[in-house]
Design a protein around this motif. Sequence first.
Motif, PDB file in Angstrom:
ATOM      1  N   GLY A 145       0.816  -1.204   0.000  1.00  0.00           N
ATOM      2  CA  GLY A 145       0.000   0.000   0.000  1.00  0.00           C
ATOM      3  C   GLY A 145       0.849   1.252   0.000  1.00  0.00           C
ATOM      4  O   GLY A 145       1.973   1.262   0.511  1.00  0.00           O
ATOM      5  N   PRO A 146       0.332   2.334  -0.546  1.00  0.00           N
ATOM      6  CA  PRO A 146       1.115   3.578  -0.652  1.00  0.00           C
ATOM      7  C   PRO A 146       1.273   4.325   0.659  1.00  0.00           C
ATOM      8  O   PRO A 146       2.077   5.262   0.737  1.00  0.00           O
ATOM      9  N   TYR A 147       0.505   3.952   1.685  1.00  0.00           N
ATOM     10  CA  TYR A 147       0.570   4.691   2.943  1.00  0.00           C
ATOM     11  C   TYR A 147       1.777   4.305   3.795  1.00  0.00           C
ATOM     12  O   TYR A 147       2.129   5.020   4.748  1.00  0.00           O
ATOM     13  N   THR A 180      -3.352   3.621  12.442  1.00  0.00           N
ATOM     14  CA  THR A 180      -3.622   2.262  12.895  1.00  0.00           C
ATOM     15  C   THR A 180      -5.086   1.899  12.693  1.00  0.00           C
ATOM     16  O   THR A 180      -5.422   0.781  12.264  1.00  0.00           O
ATOM     17  N   THR A 181      -5.965   2.842  12.994  1.00  0.00           N
ATOM     18  CA  THR A 181      -7.405   2.598  12.824  1.00  0.00           C
ATOM     19  C   THR A 181      -7.733   2.270  11.379  1.00  0.00           C
ATOM     20  O   THR A 181      -8.422   1.277  11.076  1.00  0.00           O
ATOM     21  N   TRP A 182      -7.212   3.064  10.458  1.00  0.00           N
ATOM     22  CA  TRP A 182      -7.526   2.836   9.052  1.00  0.00           C
ATOM     23  C   TRP A 182      -6.794   1.627   8.493  1.00  0.00           C
ATOM     24  O   TRP A 182      -7.267   0.996   7.536  1.00  0.00           O
ATOM     25  N   LYS A 183      -5.649   1.283   9.074  1.00  0.00           N
ATOM     26  CA  LYS A 183      -4.978   0.053   8.655  1.00  0.00           C
ATOM     27  C   LYS A 183      -5.849  -1.160   8.969  1.00  0.00           C
ATOM     28  O   LYS A 183      -5.989  -2.075   8.139  1.00  0.00           O
ATOM     29  N   ILE A 184      -6.465  -1.168  10.137  1.00  0.00           N
ATOM     30  CA  ILE A 184      -7.333  -2.285  10.516  1.00  0.00           C
ATOM     31  C   ILE A 184      -8.603  -2.293   9.664  1.00  0.00           C
ATOM     32  O   ILE A 184      -9.043  -3.355   9.190  1.00  0.00           O
ATOM     33  N   ALA A 195      -8.987  -1.112   6.650  1.00  0.00           N
ATOM     34  CA  ALA A 195      -8.628  -1.534   5.294  1.00  0.00           C
ATOM     35  C   ALA A 195      -8.377  -3.029   5.217  1.00  0.00           C
ATOM     36  O   ALA A 195      -8.611  -3.658   4.167  1.00  0.00           O
ATOM     37  N   GLY A 196      -7.926  -3.633   6.329  1.00  0.00           N
ATOM     38  CA  GLY A 196      -7.678  -5.070   6.344  1.00  0.00           C
ATOM     39  C   GLY A 196      -8.928  -5.905   6.508  1.00  0.00           C
ATOM     40  O   GLY A 196      -8.917  -7.105   6.208  1.00  0.00           O
ATOM     41  N   THR A 224      -4.770  -9.513   9.144  1.00  0.00           N
ATOM     42  CA  THR A 224      -5.387  -8.576  10.091  1.00  0.00           C
ATOM     43  C   THR A 224      -6.101  -9.318  11.207  1.00  0.00           C
ATOM     44  O   THR A 224      -6.012  -8.929  12.383  1.00  0.00           O
ATOM     45  N   MET A 225      -6.805 -10.392  10.873  1.00  0.00           N
ATOM     46  CA  MET A 225      -7.488 -11.178  11.895  1.00  0.00           C
ATOM     47  C   MET A 225      -6.488 -11.856  12.836  1.00  0.00           C
ATOM     48  O   MET A 225      -6.731 -11.977  14.038  1.00  0.00           O
ATOM     49  N   ALA A 226      -5.365 -12.296  12.289  1.00  0.00           N
ATOM     50  CA  ALA A 226      -4.324 -12.875  13.150  1.00  0.00           C
ATOM     51  C   ALA A 226      -3.787 -11.839  14.121  1.00  0.00           C
ATOM     52  O   ALA A 226      -3.392 -12.168  15.245  1.00  0.00           O
ATOM     53  N   LEU A 227      -3.795 -10.575  13.700  1.00  0.00           N
ATOM     54  CA  LEU A 227      -3.280  -9.502  14.545  1.00  0.00           C
ATOM     55  C   LEU A 227      -4.277  -9.077  15.610  1.00  0.00           C
ATOM     56  O   LEU A 227      -3.896  -8.851  16.766  1.00  0.00           O
TER      57      LEU A 227
END
Length: 394
Positions: free
Chosen positions: A199-201, A259-263, A265-266, A278-281
């Motif tokens: 991802g570009p972020y 972090t919020t948007w990473k989750i 997006a996952g 993401t679910m593993a995290l």
Amino acid sequence: MAETREAVIGRELAIAPSKANTWLALIFGLIFAVGTAVGIYGFIAGHEHVFGITREVPWGVLISTYVFFVVTSTGLCLTSSIGHVFGVKSLMPIASRSVFLAIATILSGFAVIAFELENPWRMAIYNIISPNLTSNIWWMGTLYGAYLFFMLVEFALLKMGHHRKAGLAGLMGVIAGVAAHSNLGAVFGLVGAKEFWHGPYMPIYFIASAMMSGGAAIIFFTWLAYKVNGWEIDAKTRKALEVTGKIYALLLAIVMFFTTWKIIAGLAGQPPGKYEATMALIAGPYAFNFWFFEIGLGLVLPFVVILAVKARNIPAMAIVSGLALLSIFVMRYDLVVVGQIVPHYEGLGIVDMPHLYHYSPTFLEWLVVLGGFGLCGMLFFMGERLFRGHLDEH
């Protein structure tokens, strides 16, 4: 009125480093020696026999430790540059120690990555004689080398009193650091086969989280230096730490946003690969790391404490900053490992294909990691002794 020579000498003697400072430098030096011995043993015995990495998970805790150190170093450089590079006078009292810490952490990161590479000397040789300009990792090594050079020049000029020239070297260090660190984010973000990273972020996230790490490191290590040596924090340094605390709180909020948007997006639409990671995290084998360390100790606790004390209680901010540094180390570990544990063909019903790969660092790997922290601690306490608390005689 300028201080007399006798007054300056008396002030230096009054804050001479304590015996505890010397003993801590020796202890951390011993830890570094043990880690170095294990790293050399890894060259002889073979990494596959010493470390827990596999073909499926080739990047382990040594890579995440390297990322932790170089992220912290870049953050220290960027945060300290606000003072002596960009002219914010309230932050100038912490400039010298911050630059020295930036050098100590980048050297510690280089030490750890050297033991992770099976032939680190080839990297130095072929980086020059056979450059690959299309490789992000080549650019990472080259830019971090330039960054270290400018940090060394900047620190030397600061100690010689050439602050204008030091500011110019610091500006070059900032440019090299931002380029190197955003490129490190691109090493992860441009890997299309690993959806959790892709991802570009990522380059932007790496810069924001670097400054967050740098703020925590400045507060914690400055307080630690004064605490160990029995010094009293002067008014200017206290003011600098209070301003740093406010900057740190702002960066915590920014990283919370990322972090919020990473989750989200996952999870949104259950994208293949990214969703499983993401679910593993958040609800799998790495959930404790994520919720307790990354979110609880790493983001929420320091943010709440700094707001509660209005960035004025230095010991309270230092304690939560120390806990945050531990949590940031876990954050880097989760980023590196979770990005690799999802099999590339997961979900296609292939026989004997596990849902998630497993990785666990060996005891010897942890010793190399401790060796990196030993080098960092040794350099920090040696710096406090050699430079007498990084006095600003101006």
